[in-house]
Design a protein around this motif. Structure first.
Motif, PDB file in Angstrom:
ATOM      1  N   ALA A 182      -7.621  -0.258  -2.260  1.00  0.00           N
ATOM      2  CA  ALA A 182      -6.284  -0.494  -2.806  1.00  0.00           C
ATOM      3  C   ALA A 182      -6.416  -1.100  -4.198  1.00  0.00           C
ATOM      4  O   ALA A 182      -6.851  -2.248  -4.349  1.00  0.00           O
ATOM      5  CB  ALA A 182      -5.483  -1.418  -1.892  1.00  0.00           C
ATOM      6  N   HIS A 184      -4.247  -2.240  -6.277  1.00  0.00           N
ATOM      7  CA  HIS A 184      -3.435  -3.422  -6.534  1.00  0.00           C
ATOM      8  C   HIS A 184      -3.940  -4.667  -5.821  1.00  0.00           C
ATOM      9  O   HIS A 184      -3.456  -5.769  -6.067  1.00  0.00           O
ATOM     10  CB  HIS A 184      -1.979  -3.150  -6.122  1.00  0.00           C
ATOM     11  CG  HIS A 184      -1.853  -2.684  -4.704  1.00  0.00           C
ATOM     12  ND1 HIS A 184      -2.062  -1.378  -4.329  1.00  0.00           N
ATOM     13  CD2 HIS A 184      -1.528  -3.343  -3.563  1.00  0.00           C
ATOM     14  CE1 HIS A 184      -1.890  -1.253  -3.031  1.00  0.00           C
ATOM     15  NE2 HIS A 184      -1.562  -2.434  -2.539  1.00  0.00           N
ATOM     16  N   TYR A 210      -3.992   4.454  -2.431  1.00  0.00           N
ATOM     17  CA  TYR A 210      -2.845   4.010  -1.640  1.00  0.00           C
ATOM     18  C   TYR A 210      -1.570   4.511  -2.287  1.00  0.00           C
ATOM     19  O   TYR A 210      -1.458   4.554  -3.516  1.00  0.00           O
ATOM     20  CB  TYR A 210      -2.822   2.483  -1.531  1.00  0.00           C
ATOM     21  CG  TYR A 210      -3.783   1.957  -0.488  1.00  0.00           C
ATOM     22  CD1 TYR A 210      -3.328   1.372   0.691  1.00  0.00           C
ATOM     23  CD2 TYR A 210      -5.156   2.080  -0.675  1.00  0.00           C
ATOM     24  CE1 TYR A 210      -4.212   0.908   1.649  1.00  0.00           C
ATOM     25  CE2 TYR A 210      -6.047   1.619   0.279  1.00  0.00           C
ATOM     26  CZ  TYR A 210      -5.574   1.034   1.435  1.00  0.00           C
ATOM     27  OH  TYR A 210      -6.449   0.583   2.380  1.00  0.00           O
ATOM     28  N   GLU A 211      -0.634   4.863  -1.438  1.00  0.00           N
ATOM     29  CA  GLU A 211       0.616   5.434  -1.908  1.00  0.00           C
ATOM     30  C   GLU A 211       1.586   4.386  -2.422  1.00  0.00           C
ATOM     31  O   GLU A 211       2.599   4.707  -3.037  1.00  0.00           O
ATOM     32  CB  GLU A 211       1.278   6.244  -0.781  1.00  0.00           C
ATOM     33  CG  GLU A 211       1.951   5.447   0.332  1.00  0.00           C
ATOM     34  CD  GLU A 211       0.994   4.968   1.424  1.00  0.00           C
ATOM     35  OE1 GLU A 211       1.446   4.770   2.561  1.00  0.00           O
ATOM     36  OE2 GLU A 211      -0.212   4.771   1.129  1.00  0.00           O
ATOM     37  N   TYR A 212       1.294   3.116  -2.213  1.00  0.00           N
ATOM     38  CA  TYR A 212       2.229   2.048  -2.563  1.00  0.00           C
ATOM     39  C   TYR A 212       2.326   1.847  -4.078  1.00  0.00           C
ATOM     40  O   TYR A 212       1.404   2.157  -4.831  1.00  0.00           O
ATOM     41  CB  TYR A 212       1.805   0.739  -1.912  1.00  0.00           C
ATOM     42  CG  TYR A 212       1.638   0.821  -0.412  1.00  0.00           C
ATOM     43  CD1 TYR A 212       2.560   1.504   0.385  1.00  0.00           C
ATOM     44  CD2 TYR A 212       0.551   0.226   0.215  1.00  0.00           C
ATOM     45  CE1 TYR A 212       2.402   1.573   1.746  1.00  0.00           C
ATOM     46  CE2 TYR A 212       0.389   0.303   1.589  1.00  0.00           C
ATOM     47  CZ  TYR A 212       1.312   0.979   2.358  1.00  0.00           C
ATOM     48  OH  TYR A 212       1.148   1.053   3.720  1.00  0.00           O
ATOM     49  N   ALA A 213       3.442   1.274  -4.500  1.00  0.00           N
ATOM     50  CA  ALA A 213       3.679   1.035  -5.926  1.00  0.00           C
ATOM     51  C   ALA A 213       2.645   0.075  -6.505  1.00  0.00           C
ATOM     52  O   ALA A 213       2.183  -0.849  -5.835  1.00  0.00           O
ATOM     53  CB  ALA A 213       5.088   0.469  -6.122  1.00  0.00           C
ATOM     54  N   ARG A 234       6.076   2.958  -8.256  1.00  0.00           N
ATOM     55  CA  ARG A 234       6.857   3.582  -7.185  1.00  0.00           C
ATOM     56  C   ARG A 234       5.889   4.240  -6.209  1.00  0.00           C
ATOM     57  O   ARG A 234       4.736   4.508  -6.542  1.00  0.00           O
ATOM     58  CB  ARG A 234       7.831   4.621  -7.751  1.00  0.00           C
ATOM     59  CG  ARG A 234       7.171   5.802  -8.465  1.00  0.00           C
ATOM     60  CD  ARG A 234       8.198   6.850  -8.877  1.00  0.00           C
ATOM     61  NE  ARG A 234       7.599   8.002  -9.526  1.00  0.00           N
ATOM     62  CZ  ARG A 234       7.738   8.318 -10.812  1.00  0.00           C
ATOM     63  NH1 ARG A 234       8.479   7.550 -11.604  1.00  0.00           N
ATOM     64  NH2 ARG A 234       7.157   9.401 -11.303  1.00  0.00           N
ATOM     65  N   GLU A 235       6.358   4.487  -5.008  1.00  0.00           N
ATOM     66  CA  GLU A 235       5.517   5.121  -4.006  1.00  0.00           C
ATOM     67  C   GLU A 235       5.274   6.585  -4.370  1.00  0.00           C
ATOM     68  O   GLU A 235       6.162   7.269  -4.877  1.00  0.00           O
ATOM     69  CB  GLU A 235       6.170   5.010  -2.621  1.00  0.00           C
ATOM     70  CG  GLU A 235       5.285   5.527  -1.499  1.00  0.00           C
ATOM     71  CD  GLU A 235       5.774   5.104  -0.128  1.00  0.00           C
ATOM     72  OE1 GLU A 235       5.504   5.823   0.843  1.00  0.00           O
ATOM     73  OE2 GLU A 235       6.417   4.029  -0.029  1.00  0.00           O
ATOM     74  N   HIS A 271      -3.657   6.828   3.918  1.00  0.00           N
ATOM     75  CA  HIS A 271      -2.976   6.403   2.693  1.00  0.00           C
ATOM     76  C   HIS A 271      -3.086   7.416   1.553  1.00  0.00           C
ATOM     77  O   HIS A 271      -2.296   7.330   0.605  1.00  0.00           O
ATOM     78  CB  HIS A 271      -3.492   5.040   2.247  1.00  0.00           C
ATOM     79  CG  HIS A 271      -3.018   3.923   3.118  1.00  0.00           C
ATOM     80  ND1 HIS A 271      -1.706   3.497   3.143  1.00  0.00           N
ATOM     81  CD2 HIS A 271      -3.685   3.161   4.027  1.00  0.00           C
ATOM     82  CE1 HIS A 271      -1.580   2.507   4.016  1.00  0.00           C
ATOM     83  NE2 HIS A 271      -2.760   2.283   4.569  1.00  0.00           N
ATOM     84  N   GLU A 274       0.331   9.145   3.450  1.00  0.00           N
ATOM     85  CA  GLU A 274       1.330   8.144   3.836  1.00  0.00           C
ATOM     86  C   GLU A 274       0.779   7.318   4.977  1.00  0.00           C
ATOM     87  O   GLU A 274       0.085   7.843   5.868  1.00  0.00           O
ATOM     88  CB  GLU A 274       2.629   8.835   4.288  1.00  0.00           C
ATOM     89  CG  GLU A 274       3.719   7.873   4.701  1.00  0.00           C
ATOM     90  CD  GLU A 274       4.817   8.541   5.498  1.00  0.00           C
ATOM     91  OE1 GLU A 274       5.975   8.478   5.058  1.00  0.00           O
ATOM     92  OE2 GLU A 274       4.529   9.105   6.576  1.00  0.00           O
ATOM     93  N   ASN A 275       1.086   6.041   5.001  1.00  0.00           N
ATOM     94  CA  ASN A 275       0.581   5.132   6.013  1.00  0.00           C
ATOM     95  C   ASN A 275       0.842   5.637   7.431  1.00  0.00           C
ATOM     96  O   ASN A 275       1.984   5.963   7.796  1.00  0.00           O
ATOM     97  CB  ASN A 275       1.236   3.752   5.848  1.00  0.00           C
ATOM     98  CG  ASN A 275       0.773   2.762   6.899  1.00  0.00           C
ATOM     99  OD1 ASN A 275      -0.406   2.505   7.038  1.00  0.00           O
ATOM    100  ND2 ASN A 275       1.725   2.224   7.655  1.00  0.00           N
ATOM    101  N   SER A 472      -9.132  -3.416  -0.466  1.00  0.00           N
ATOM    102  CA  SER A 472      -7.952  -3.633   0.373  1.00  0.00           C
ATOM    103  C   SER A 472      -8.101  -4.912   1.195  1.00  0.00           C
ATOM    104  O   SER A 472      -9.126  -5.153   1.825  1.00  0.00           O
ATOM    105  CB  SER A 472      -7.761  -2.440   1.312  1.00  0.00           C
ATOM    106  OG  SER A 472      -7.693  -1.236   0.585  1.00  0.00           O
TER     107      SER A 472
END
Length: 547
Positions: A182, A184, A210-213, A234-235, A271, A274-275, A472
């Motif tokens: 991840a 972030h 990872y798809e997260y913002a 954004r995702e 990921h 999508e989770n 992560s």
């Protein structure tokens, strides 16, 4: 197959047909504008007549900002990868919608004085100017260096190697297993150390992105010298979203160093799309046909950005990622996909009390076709070690040492009949040295695999080595909060550590050794590397012991 499973299968088949054949105008009225952007996954084939060719001399900025990579080594060939991106954080990479010819060469020496193979590949705009060049006719079990050229620009050099010849007597194989990075959550410091290891290959076991913002400061990286564009915050849903997210990850210098140092063998988990999705079933309540459009976009971007061969190129929302590699007679690797074909999680996708649904014999983690492929491959195997790189924890993992324990429904504990069939297949094939490589859980585990997990005295039938995450979970700790409960509840669990890092595995004729390498911290740069623990399992005598 139960009537419910048959209905679900028929519905997903209809949805796939919808994804491939619905026209754009009709699609806009059916699923909305946001999903329509994901429809870009259905692009024209490479080499479409509409794509003109760009004179390489007109590429005025460095196109190799995302580095180079190699993967899936065979005895006579290796796959070479790069992506042209003068402006990696912009849609279209800063290139016009035109084909670009890319030269490549492969040498036996780092100075490129002994060229053994060279060629040219086309970077198509339909594939986001990625290159998948197969270097063929190579000698087995050899180290090579490779690079690409566009006009006056020359890429960084990468180091790779071919696999040993079929049937050859290999004395030793050194590999690493990694997972879960991840962006972030921290720096990819572990990759900088991994680049310096003496390895034959790296196995990436999922959650490459990872798809997260990701906010403008890069999450916990807290950049002060740069501002990330707003479109990262954004995702990921559309093809452009996923492509840009891979560009963000691949601009990381530590990740580039690891890819340039070693060939990678990759498989995904959740990921990258999508989770906790399961087959064609999304995590949330979006219509299945809309999710399959998202899956098509994610799968296409995954193939574009990984050193994968042509047979892995996706077809709409489907992509055959499971495959088999051999390293002489020492090791056979059966790389699984436990995400695309699985039954939906029982009782939700969290920690739940097991029951009739999770224990249903019809449930599958791999799908029937992949399961048969795996078991047939073991029947034909002559390898000393049969290694199964895959995604989610295979061994039983109770969360409490009391009768009210729960199990993870997203792991093999939620698919016990599927796990039983795999272990029965290994036993029937006479596989005596089974090693499962796993990612996903952001911790390092070492498990003995038991014939009966409910009976600690039952026969040990293999070993599972779980690689912790690259980033992560942020820094982590040596002893997570549930360490006492988990170790007491699972006597077959021989090691548990919550730091970031990777695991090195050395295979020889006599034994397999796992070295759990952990990083002091990842939320700030400069983490140091150490070996937290080492374990061995002897050939033909499974069971982990401290090295």
């Amino acid at each position: 197959m139960t009537p419910l499973d048959r209905h679900a299968s028929e519905f997903r088949a209809a949805a796939r047909h919808f994804v491939r054949h619905v026209d754009r105008r009709r699609f806009l009225t059916v699923t909305g504008a946001a999903a329509a952007l994901a429809f870009a996954a259905e692009l024209p084939g490479a080499g479409a007549a509409s794509a003109a060719e760009l004179d390489a001399a007109r590429v005025t900025e460095d196109p190799f900002t995302l580095g180079v990579a190699s993967g899936d080594p065979l005895p006579g060939s290796v796959l070479l990868w790069t992506r042209l991106a003068p402006r990696p954080y912009e849609p279209g990479n800063g290139l016009p919608r035109a084909r670009v010819q890319v030269g490549w060469e492969l040498a036996r020496d780092e100075g490129f004085r002994r060229i053994v193979a060279h060629g040219s590949a086309t970077a198509h705009p339909e594939y986001n100017h990625t290159v998948h060049a197969e270097a063929k006719g190579l000698a087995p079990d050899r180290v090579h260096w490779y690079r690409f050229r566009v006009g006056r620009w020359i890429s960084p050099a990468g180091r790779t190697r071919t696999a040993p010849a079929p049937g050859s007597r290999v004395t030793e194989l050194k590999l690493a297993a990694v997972s879960c990075q991840a962006y972030h959550d921290g720096y990819f410091t572990a990759y900088r150390h991994l680049a310096d290891e003496d390895l034959d290959a790296v196995f990436h076991l999922g959650d490459y992105l990872y798809e997260y913002a990701v906010n403008s400061a890069g999450g916990v990286r807290k950049y002060t010298d740069r501002v990330l564009p707003a479109h990262f915050n954004r995702e990921t849903v559309t093809l452009e979203d996923y492509r840009l997210r891979y560009a963000l990850y691949r601009t990381d210098r530590d990740l580039q160093a690891a890819h340039a140092a070693h060939p990678f063998v990759v498989t995904w988990d959740d990921h990258e799309t999508e989770n906790n999705y399961a087959g064609g079933i999304p995590e949330n309540g979006v219509p299945p046909e809309e999710f399959l459009l998202r899956r098509a976009a994610a799968y296409r971007a995954y193939w574009e950005n990984q050193p994968l061969r042509a047979p892995q190129r996706p077809d709409g929302p489907d992509m055959k990622l499971y495959r088999r590699l051999h390293f002489g007679r020492l090791a056979q690797f059966d790389i699984l996909d436990t995400r695309q074909y699985r039954s939906n999680q029982a009782y939700g996708d969290g920690w739940q009390t097991p029951g009739p649904e999770s224990q249903d014999p019809a449930r599958t983690m791999t799908g029937a076709t992949q399961e048969r492929w795996l078991l047939d491959g073991w029947q034909r195997s002559h390898a000393r070690w049969n290694v199964m790189p895959q995604q989610v924890t295979f061994a039983q993992r109770r969360n409490l040492p009391t009768p009210d324990f729960k199990l993870s429904m997203d792991a093999w504990d939620g698919y016990t009949a599927s796990r039983d069939r795999v272990l029965a297949g290994a036993r029937a094939a006479g596989v005596s040295n089974l090693v499962v490589l796993t990612g996903d859980v952001h911790v390092g585990y070492a498990f003995d695999l038991k014939a009966d997990f409910d009976d600690p005295a039952s026969r040990t039938v293999g070993t599972e080595i779980v690689a912790t995450s690259i980033a992560s979970g942020k820094d982590g700790t040596d002893k997570p909060a549930n360490w006492d409960n988990l170790t007491r509840a699972n006597p077959h669990l021989k090691f548990y550590n919550g730091r970031r890092g990777y695991v090195n595995v050395t295979l020889s004729q006599a034994q397999a050794q796992a070295d759990f390498r952990t990083v002091s911290h990842v939320t700030t740069p400069g983490g140091t590397i150490a070996t937290a623990a080492s374990f061995v399992t002897e050939a033909d005598d499974p069971g982990l012991e401290p090295a």
